[in-house]
Design an enzyme around this catalytic site. Structure first.
Site, PDB file in Angstrom:
ATOM      1  CB  CYS A   1      -3.649   3.358  -1.815  1.00 42.32           C
ATOM      2  SG  CYS A   1      -5.150   4.365  -0.644  1.00 42.32           S
TER       3      CYS A   1
ATOM      4  CE  LYS B   1      -7.234  -0.208   6.084  1.00 47.24           C
ATOM      5  NZ  LYS B   1      -8.340   0.229   4.879  1.00 47.24           N
TER       6      LYS B   1
ATOM      7  CD  GLN C   1      -7.124  -4.325   4.433  1.00 51.00           C
ATOM      8  OE1 GLN C   1      -7.985  -5.565   4.662  1.00 51.00           O
ATOM      9  NE2 GLN C   1      -6.989  -3.615   3.931  1.00 51.00           N
TER      10      GLN C   1
ATOM     11  CG  ASP D   1       0.747  -2.420   5.811  1.00 54.28           C
ATOM     12  OD1 ASP D   1      -0.528  -2.584   6.601  1.00 54.28           O
ATOM     13  OD2 ASP D   1       0.249  -2.029   4.795  1.00 54.28           O
TER      14      ASP D   1
ATOM     15  CG  HIS E   1      -1.830   0.578   1.180  1.00 53.19           C
ATOM     16  ND1 HIS E   1      -1.748   2.079   1.730  1.00 53.19           N
ATOM     17  CD2 HIS E   1      -3.070   0.517   1.085  1.00 53.19           C
ATOM     18  CE1 HIS E   1      -2.846   2.770   2.016  1.00 53.19           C
ATOM     19  NE2 HIS E   1      -3.648   1.763   1.257  1.00 53.19           N
TER      20      HIS E   1
HETATM   21  N1  PLP Z   1      -2.038  -0.321   4.392  1.00 49.98           N
HETATM   22  C1  PLP Z   1      -2.856  -1.088   4.093  1.00 49.98           C
HETATM   23  C2  PLP Z   1      -2.508  -3.032   3.366  1.00 49.98           C
HETATM   24  C3  PLP Z   1      -4.217  -0.838   3.861  1.00 49.98           C
HETATM   25  O1  PLP Z   1      -5.324  -1.314   3.149  1.00 49.98           O
HETATM   26  C4  PLP Z   1      -4.646   0.198   4.012  1.00 49.98           C
HETATM   27  C5  PLP Z   1      -6.194   0.879   3.785  1.00 49.98           C
HETATM   28  O2  PLP Z   1      -6.332   0.757   3.139  1.00 49.98           O
HETATM   29  C6  PLP Z   1      -3.470   1.033   4.729  1.00 49.98           C
HETATM   30  C7  PLP Z   1      -1.684   0.276   4.428  1.00 49.98           C
HETATM   31  C8  PLP Z   1      -3.524   1.619   4.798  1.00 49.98           C
HETATM   32  O3  PLP Z   1      -4.036   2.256   6.620  1.00 49.98           O
HETATM   33  P1  PLP Z   1      -4.605   3.854   7.386  1.00 49.98           P
HETATM   34  O4  PLP Z   1      -5.469   3.950   6.434  1.00 49.98           O
HETATM   35  O5  PLP Z   1      -5.808   3.120   8.228  1.00 49.98           O
HETATM   36  O6  PLP Z   1      -3.867   3.889   8.025  1.00 49.98           O
END
Ligand code: PLP
Length: 408
Positions: free
Chosen positions: A363, A225, A202, A199, A122
Site C-alpha cells: 500500500c 497490529k 506502525q 500516522d 501508506h
Molecule cells: N498506515 C500504515 C503505515 C500502515 O502500515 C497501515 C496498515 O498496514 C495503515 C496505515 C492502515 O491501517 P488499517 O488498515 O489498520 O487502517
C-alpha cells in the site's frame, strides 16, 4: 531480549503447523496475532456484560458502557493523550485519517491551499488527502525521500515554505522501517502554521508513544497490529480541535437534540462515534494494551530492533539480496528483494517452510516507484519472534535462491 518461548504459549495460533513446519509468523506489520488474554477479554465481555452502550438505564447496559469507557481511559494513558475525551474510537488508522480529512479537512481546507504528505506514506495517509484536495481544488504536495529511505528534510522545508494547511506523515514507515523524527517534523510544520497528522499504525504497536511530547494535532492508529481485534483503533487529537470540528458520521449517539430540520451535537468524543460502537474491539484493545504494558514498550522496541538488526546482517550475506530502508533509526520491518525472483514467488516458496512474509507494494505505490521496484518481500517482527525465526527465514530464502537459480 523478551522471553519468546514463554510468550509464544500465550498465542494459540502459534501452535499451528504450516506444511508440517512450525509456524514462523513474520507479517506483523500487516496484522499481529492475538494472545489468549485478548481472546478471553472478548469472550468475557459477551458472556457477562453485553448490552448496547450509553443507552440503557439497566445494570447490564451500565456495565457495558463502563467497559467501553474504561478502554478509552486505558488508550489515553497508553499514548499519553491530553484527556480521555481526546480518544475517538474508530475502526483503525484508515478510518481515523478519513475522519480528519472528512471533518477538519472539509471545514478548513479551501481552494488554492496545500496539503503535504510524504512519498513514504501508506495509501491510507495519501488517498483521503487526494480526495479532499480534488474536492476543494487544493494542492497535494508529496515530500521526497532520501536515497537511504528517510524523509528529505530539505524538501520538507520547501513544502512548508508554501504554508500548507495540513502536514501528514508516518511515525514509522511500513515499507522501509524508518522511524521518522516525528516531534521535529511536527514542530517545523507548526512553525509554518500547519496542523499535523501522524500516522501511528506502525509506531503504536512497537514504540513508547507520547502524543503530547510529539505535539502532533492528530494521531491515528490500529489495534489489530498491536494484539487487539480487527476493526479496533482510535484517532487521538487535541481536544480544542475536536471541539471545533463538525461531525463525520450522522446518526444515533452523536447528537444532543434532533429537530425536524436540524440537530445539535453531543460532546466530544461521542460527536464522532455515531451508531453502535464496536465494544468488543475496545475491550480487546484494552486487554492488548495491558499485555504490552506488562512487557514494557521500551523492551518491545529493543527486542524488535535487535531482530531487525540480525535479520539485515544475515540476509545481507546472501548474494543477490537487496535490503531497503535506513541502517539506523529503524523499527522491526525488513523489506528486501532477491535477484530477479518476484517477491510473490519468494513468499509462496517460504510458506512451504512455514514462514509467513508479505510480498507486494505494501500500500505504498508512490514509494515503490521511487525505489524503482514493483514490489518487495517484507519480514516484520513482533514480541513472539526470536533469532530462531530469523534463522528459519534466512535458510528458507537461501533454499528459494537455489530453486530459482539466484544469482543466475
Ligand atoms: N498506515 C500504515 C503505515 C500502515 O502500515 C497501515 C496498515 O498496514 C495503515 C496505515 C492502515 O491501517 P488499517 O488498515 O489498520 O487502517
Amino acid at each position: 531480549m523478551l522471553e519468546t518461548q514463554k510468550l509464544r504459549r500465550d498465542f494459540p495460533i502459534l501452535e499451528r503447523q504450516e506444511n508440517g513446519k512450525r509456524l514462523v509468523y513474520l507479517d506483523n506489520a500487516a496484522t499481529s496475532q492475538k494472545p489468549r488474554k485478548v481472546l478471553e477479554a472478548i469472550e468475557h465481555y459477551y458472556r457477562c456484560h453485553n448490552a448496547n452502550v450509553h443507552r440503557g438505564a439497566y445494570g447490564l447496559a451500565v456495565e457495558a458502557t463502563d467497559a467501553y469507557e474504561a478502554a478509552r481511559t486505558t488508550v489515553a494513558r497508553f499514548v499519553n493523550a491530553w484527556t480521555r475525551e481526546a480518544v475517538v474510537f474508530t475502526r483503525g488508522t484508515t478510518e481515523s485519517i478519513n475522519l480528519v480529512a472528512g471533518s477538519w479537512g472539509r471545514a478548513n481546507v479551501q481552494r488554492g491551499d496545500s496539503v503535504v504528505v510524504t512519498a513514504m506514506d501508506h495509501h491510507s495517509n495519501i488517498v483521503p488527502w487526494q480526495i479532499l484536495c480534488q474536492e476543494k481544488g487544493a494542492k497535494l504536495r508529496m515530500v521526497e525521500i532520501t536515497a537511504d529511505g528517510r524523509i528529505d528534510l530539505a524538501d520538507y522545508g520547501k513544502a512548508l515554505d508554501a504554508k500548507p494547511k495540513l502536514v501528514a506523515f508516518p511515525y514509522v514507515s511500513n515499507s522501509l522501517g524508518t522511524v521518522n523524527p516525528a516531534a521535529q517534523l511536527s514542530k517545523l510544520a507548526h512553525a509554518a502554521g500547519a496542523v499535523t497528522v501522524v500516522d501511528g499504525a506502525q509506531s503504536t504497536p512497537h514504540l513508547r508513544v507520547d502524543v503530547q511530547a510529539l505535539d502532533c494535532d492528530f494521531y491515528a492508529f490500529s489495534g489489530h497490529k498491536m494484539l487487539a481485534p480487527m476493526g479496533s483503533g482510535a484517532l487521538v487529537a487535541k481536544p480544542a480541535l475536536l471541539d471545533a470540528m463538525p461531525p463525520y458520521h450522522g446518526g444515533g449517539e452523536m447528537i444532543e437534540r434532533v429537530w425536524d430540520d436540524r440537530s445539535t451535537w453531543n460532546k466530544v468524543p461521542h460527536k464522532f462515534e455515531g451508531g453502535t460502537p464496536n465494544v468488543e474491539a475496545a475491550v480487546g484493545l484494552e486487554a492488548a494494551i495491558a499485555y504490552l504494558e506488562h512487557l514494557g514498550m521500551d523492551r518491545v522496541a529493543e527486542h524488535e530492533q535487535e531482530l531487525a538488526r540480525v535479520a539485515i546482517e544475515r540476509l545481507s550475506q546472501i548474494e543477490g539480496v537487496t535490503i531497503y530502508g535506513p541502517r539506523d533509526h529503524r523499527a522491526g520491518v525488513v523489506p528486501f528483494t532477491y535477484g530477479d525472483v518476484h517477491p510473490h514467488d519468494l513468499a509462496t516458496i517460504l510458506d512451504r517452510d512455514g514462514v509467513c512474509i508479505r510480498a507486494g507494494h505494501h500500500c505504498t505505490q508512490p514509494l515503490m516507484r521511487r525505489l524503482g521496484v514493483a514490489a518487495t518481500a517484507r519480514a516484520s517482527f513482533y514480541i513472539y519472534n526470536d533469532v530462531d525465526d530469523v534463522d528459519v527465514l534466512v535458510s528458507a530464502v537461501r533454499k528459494a535462491g537455489e530453486l530459482f537459480g539466484v544469482p543466475a
